[in-house]
Design an enzyme around this catalytic site. Structure first.
Site, PDB file in Angstrom:
ATOM      1  N   ARG A  61       0.817  -1.219   0.000  1.00  8.65           N
ATOM      2  CA  ARG A  61       0.000   0.000   0.000  1.00  8.65           C
ATOM      3  C   ARG A  61       0.848   1.264   0.000  1.00  8.65           C
ATOM      4  NH1 ARG A  61      -2.938  -3.666   3.331  1.00  8.65           N
ATOM      5  NH2 ARG A  61      -1.820  -2.806   5.109  1.00  8.65           N
ATOM      6  N   GLU A  98       5.525 -10.603  15.475  1.00  8.34           N
ATOM      7  CA  GLU A  98       4.867 -11.238  16.615  1.00  8.34           C
ATOM      8  C   GLU A  98       5.119 -12.738  16.645  1.00  8.34           C
ATOM      9  OE1 GLU A  98       0.451 -11.371  18.692  1.00  8.34           O
ATOM     10  OE2 GLU A  98       0.740 -10.310  16.809  1.00  8.34           O
TER      11      GLU A  98
END
Length: 176
Positions: A61, A98
């Site tokens: 993006r 994560e």
């Protein structure tokens, strides 16, 4: 900044990509010509006098406004992509996520020591990907590195801005 037009057109999708996350969907801004113009005008005003020679768009993006702004500023565009997506020789940076690690790459000949670089992506949450991208660009020893996002998440206890060095200029168009 927090332009009302941008805020009014920003879609929030609860529980995406997982429960408890309020996903800010920048595509609703991209599809709206008025929002595109507002973002372009605000970005241009922020960076018109900074001497930027290259804008690094973060996959994927970040490619949208990086490309549009580069045209207006007369700068080049550099694609920062996930591992294995660029065809020529690359410089890499791996970083912790994560669950595991990820790697990003830039073509080895994309940036020089004479460049003034603006890093751009759509969203600042934890800052991990952009911090890795900044570390990657720093390997090229450009004159300066600046960082920009369209959206900064501040209402969910995220402190993405804190991962950047104190001397790194970080700007955002919307803070939510």
């Amino acid at each position: 900044m927090n332009n009302k037009t941008l805020l009014d057109n920003l879609r929030c999708i609860p529980d995406f990509p997982k429960k408890g996350i309020n996903f800010r969907d920048v595509t609703t801004l991209y599809k709206n010509p008025e929002c595109m113009q507002v973002m372009m005008d605000e970005l241009y005003e922020l960076y018109k006098d900074k001497g930027i020679t290259k804008i690094v768009g973060i996959e994927s993006r970040g490619f949208v406004m990086a490309s549009a702004l580069a045209v207006k500023l007369g700068a080049g565009v550099v694609l920062c992509r996930k591992e294995g997506k660029l065809p020529a020789e690359v410089v890499k940076e791996s970083y912790a996520k994560e669950y595991g690690t990820d790697t990003i790459e830039i073509h080895k000949d994309a940036i020089t020591e004479d460049d003034v670089v603006l890093m751009h992506d759509d969203l600042l949450a934890t800052g991990g990907t952009m911090k890795a991208a900044c570390d990657l660009v720093a390997k090229f020893n450009p004159k300066k590195i600046m960082v920009n996002f369209i959206i900064e998440i501040t209402d969910e206890g995220l402190h993405g801005r804190d991962v950047f060095d104190k001397d790194t200029e970080v700007t955002t168009l919307i803070r939510v």
